[in-house]
Design a protein around this motif. Structure first.
Motif, short mmCIF file in Angstrom:
data_model
loop_
_atom_site.label_atom_id
_atom_site.label_comp_id
_atom_site.label_asym_id
_atom_site.label_seq_id
_atom_site.Cartn_x
_atom_site.Cartn_y
_atom_site.Cartn_z
N VAL A 4 0.80 -1.01 0.08
CA VAL A 4 0.07 -0.06 0.01
C VAL A 4 0.77 1.26 0.26
O VAL A 4 0.42 2.26 -0.49
N THR A 54 -2.00 -6.37 0.15
CA THR A 54 -1.73 -5.86 -0.81
C THR A 54 -0.64 -6.71 -1.38
O THR A 54 -0.24 -7.28 -2.66
N PHE A 64 -1.74 -3.25 -9.65
CA PHE A 64 -2.28 -2.00 -8.65
C PHE A 64 -2.07 -0.91 -9.59
O PHE A 64 -2.75 0.04 -9.18
#
Length: 263
Positions: A4, A54, A64
């Motif tokens: 993240v 993630t 992402f």
């Protein structure tokens, strides 16, 4: 980009962070990932959990980078208004934040009437003067939130955690507060007429001048509550011994009122 930290910076406002985290969670639900990752996405509890999530998703091929346009729109937006940020992220603020993590968000004065926020995590949020009429906040965590002046008539707050919230001057008429935790809550001058408070905890709550006409108070725990000048009328579920105790502590039971004015 495997965590993240690569998606957005740490120093975001609570509103931007809540919107981006929810966007990420719902996006992950659409990806072909193992069931345990989907489950983790729905029930993470911290930034560290999200970081681990993630990383796990990346090992299963999630890219992402496809979210970067949306992320940048939210980060660079010239507004911190929650509704506007949610729109930029392609989220519906009335449906997409149930069970969402909304720690410390600023919803001051917003119209979220009818919003689905069941099981949402709203600890420490600023909800002053918000319109949450008919909203679903069942089992939501609102501990320490400020709901002063909020409109919560007909709202579903069943099982909600309202520990130490401020509901001063709030309108909770016809609200469902069964088994809600209102311990140490500030309910001074609050309108609770026709509300359902069966099994609610009002230990050490401040009910100074609160209006409780036609309220269902069966099984309510009033231990240590300030009921001075609280106004009660034709309330259901109050044993005589409890009624007498409340009167001794300053509550007003007026059985002669013929017309009740509701806000």
């Amino acid at each position: 980009m495997t965590g993240v930290e690569g998606l957005w910076p740490h120093n975001l406002s609570p509103n931007r962070l809540a919107v981006l985290e929810r966007k990420l969670v719902l996006w992950l639900q659409e990806q072909p990932l193992p069931a345990d990752i989907h489950e983790m996405a729905l029930h993470y509890n911290s930034h560290e959990d999200l970081q681990l999530l993630t990383q796990k998703a990346a090992t299963h091929g999630c890219h992402f980078s496809v979210l970067q346009t949306t992320v940048q729109l939210v980060i660079s937006a010239p507004t911190d208004n929650f509704l506007e940020l949610a729109e930029l992220a392609g989220l519906n603020p009335f449906k997409d934040f149930a069970e969402g993590r909304l720690l410390g968000v600023n919803f001051r004065g917003l119209n979220l009437s009818g919003a689905k926020l069941a099981k949402a995590y709203l600890r420490g949020a600023d909800l002053t003067d918000i319109d949450l009429t008919f909203a679903d906040l069942s089992n939501a965590n609102l501990g320490g939130a400020d709901l002063s002046g909020a409109l919560l008539s007909d709202a579903n707050l069943t099982g909600a955690d309202l520990h130490r919230v401020s509901l001063a001057l709030a309108n909770l008429s016809w609200a469902n507060l069964t088994h809600a935790n209102l311990e140490e809550a500030n309910l001074s001058n609050c309108n609770l007429s026709d509300a359902d408070l069966r099994g609610a905890c009002l230990k050490n709550a401040d009910l100074y001048r609160a209006g409780l006409a036609l309220t269902n108070l069966a099984g309510v725990d009033f231990t240590g509550a300030n009921v001075k000048e609280a106004r009660l009328w034709h309330d259901a579920g109050i044993p005589q011994v409890v009624k007498e105790d409340l009167i001794k502590r300053g509550a007003i039971f007026d059985e002669k009122i013929e017309n009740i004015k509701r806000d």
